[in-house]
Design a protein around this motif. Sequence first.
Motif, short mmCIF file in Angstrom:
data_model
loop_
_atom_site.label_atom_id
_atom_site.label_comp_id
_atom_site.label_asym_id
_atom_site.label_seq_id
_atom_site.Cartn_x
_atom_site.Cartn_y
_atom_site.Cartn_z
N ASP A 95 -13.60 0.89 -19.49
CA ASP A 95 -14.29 -0.03 -18.56
C ASP A 95 -13.75 -1.44 -18.68
O ASP A 95 -13.86 -2.06 -19.75
N THR A 145 -21.50 3.69 -28.51
CA THR A 145 -22.38 2.68 -27.95
C THR A 145 -23.28 2.05 -29.01
O THR A 145 -23.44 0.84 -29.05
N ASN A 176 -16.56 9.24 -16.68
CA ASN A 176 -16.89 10.45 -17.46
C ASN A 176 -17.20 11.63 -16.55
O ASN A 176 -16.83 12.77 -16.83
#
Length: 465
Positions: A285, A231, A138
């Motif tokens: 990720d 998240t 990011n």
Amino acid sequence: MITDSFQGKFEQVQAAIADGPITPRVAPEDIRTHLQSRFDFAKPMALDDAIVAVEEMLKGWQVHVTHPRYFGLFNPSVTFASTVADSLVAMYNPQLASWRTSPAANEIEKFTLDWLARKFGLPCETVSNFTNGGAEANLSAVTVALTRSFPGYGEVGARTLHATPAIYLTGEAHHSFSKIAHMSGIGRNALRKVATDHNLRMDLTDLAGKIEEDRANGFAPFMVVATAGTTAAGAIDPLPELGDFCRTHGLWFHVDAAWGGAAILAPSLRNFLRGIEHADSVTCDAHKWFSVPMGCGMFFCRHPENVLEAFRAEAAYMPGKANGAALDPYTSTVQWSRRFIGLKLFLSLVSHGESGYAEMIEHQSAMGRLLRQLLSDSGWRIVNETQLPLVCFTREGLDIRKFLACLYDRQIAWMSEAQIRGESVIRACVTSFRTTERDVQQIVEGMNRIMNVDAALPSVPAECR
Ligand SMILES: Cc1ncc(COP(=O)(O)O)c(C=O)c1O
């Protein structure tokens, strides 16, 4: 076989973790006293003894994120191949800062990243690199976007900009952006919070309104951050619409798919990532849903010229540039010295194949649906809607912290707390390809026992209120 002895150890560790407690009971002083009493750098210790001692500490004193009943913060169970890869990397210790010093490793990484960029539907000129994690990816995105949008930014800095740069994201976006705004010199106030709809997805009308208002007030909007798998709740922002909006308004479109990006490999889920192919940059990720050990993030960007400008570096002591199309990572990424991060994903993909990965991801997705169903059937109130295996839930009158303490104490599972629309709830994310239907059933039974649920007469035990 090369892997036999190592695999025996790996399976033994995984079996012991699955049979053991998930959550440790230990205080900082216990560990500090233990370290003081067992280890002294002035008196070298036999390596075998040291390994046994350290392993004992790891077994007893950590939350076991590879436990099949760890339903936590995107930390996965790891494939055997990926753990072999990390050992190989440590043994050969290749330096990937420049192409010339590690041609094989650099090309293995490029091979792996180019494959994933194609899966996302990004164009062939896309440049990509492995990062320590999603936060670094990011950071790379914001740095490159600022470099492209404000030509003076790289040389003279944020203070020379004609207006205050602004980034648009929702309150559900990852908090790494707050630190990134601070570090990049644009300041934390540069983050403009866009409202969300009933499913916690970015609201386009509010986005358009905020941008218009900010422009009128002297801000310089330059970037929209969409999240594919938030998240807290696993929400996926409306990617196709946001991509169109950013193209029309000349804004950088970043997709943070740190966890959700792996869904691109699953036939039943990849459609939910539609629109990611239009991103200017993507974070994904491998140390989340690709089930490899930390740290293994990835950054993709369709503007090679801006990446090379943002991370430009010249140093006489570095090996000269390789001939041909090879990039030197120290001139095209945040890092300088660079570990061979990508081998764990490469080796894992080679050994499981794309279909093996699709199966692992589909399985976790099915476990998420089962969890959602069983919780709902036994009277829990589900507060998030997502196609990904992440369930947020609660019950009237429940003290979440106390309930989680009960859950940990009884070693039923590891879950976390999240705030959804201002309400504190329990967050459970399936992150292990080892989680079985039986695990999910036992967890819900265990939680219902804590609540003493007689479906007709749910009550909150005193210890959890
Ligand atoms: C959506 C999202 N983006 C970025 C990150 C940061 O990733 P990392 O912890 O690998 O730096 C996370 C971490 O959970 C995340 O959920």
